[in-house]
Design a protein around this motif. Structure first.
Motif, PDB file in Angstrom:
ATOM      1  N   ASP A  16       0.860  -1.181   0.000  1.00  0.00           N
ATOM      2  CA  ASP A  16       0.000   0.000   0.000  1.00  0.00           C
ATOM      3  C   ASP A  16       0.892   1.225   0.000  1.00  0.00           C
ATOM      4  O   ASP A  16       1.643   1.464   0.945  1.00  0.00           O
ATOM      5  N   PHE A  17       0.866   1.977  -1.080  1.00  0.00           N
ATOM      6  CA  PHE A  17       1.666   3.193  -1.185  1.00  0.00           C
ATOM      7  C   PHE A  17       0.724   4.380  -1.276  1.00  0.00           C
ATOM      8  O   PHE A  17       0.125   4.616  -2.317  1.00  0.00           O
ATOM      9  N   TYR A  18       0.546   5.090  -0.171  1.00  0.00           N
ATOM     10  CA  TYR A  18      -0.348   6.245  -0.081  1.00  0.00           C
ATOM     11  C   TYR A  18      -1.740   5.928  -0.617  1.00  0.00           C
ATOM     12  O   TYR A  18      -2.368   6.734  -1.302  1.00  0.00           O
ATOM     13  N   GLY A  19      -2.223   4.729  -0.316  1.00  0.00           N
ATOM     14  CA  GLY A  19      -3.569   4.343  -0.708  1.00  0.00           C
ATOM     15  C   GLY A  19      -3.662   3.613  -2.036  1.00  0.00           C
ATOM     16  O   GLY A  19      -4.734   3.160  -2.420  1.00  0.00           O
TER      17      GLY A  19
END
Length: 81
Positions: A16-19
């Protein structure tokens, strides 16, 4: 940017990268199954329409959509533009 794209693509939704968990490149299928909100959508830009300071583009600036002086430092960008 490309490091994040490659990480998301390789993770198959486990990162998960910033959502964002998946990527969707224009004209291709998503890399993993996820909700629409988790998908980072992007398109490549045509280098002839959006040149980044290379010499050939200088002769056709009236035809380009955008121009980026990314290969110049500090005030050198002003000279490139």
């Amino acid at each position: 940017f490309w490091r994040v794209i490659n990480t998301l693509r390789a993770s198959n939704g486990s990162v998960d990268f910033y959502g964002f968990r998946c990527t969707l490149k224009c004209g291709e299928e998503t890399i993993c199954e996820s909700s629409r909100e988790d998908v980072l959508k992007y398109c490549n830009m045509n280098p002839f329409d959006h040149p980044t300071g290379w010499e050939i583009a200088a002769g056709r600036l009236d035809e380009v959509i955008s121009y980026h002086a990314t290969h110049a430092n500090s005030t050198g960008k002003i000279d490139k533009l």
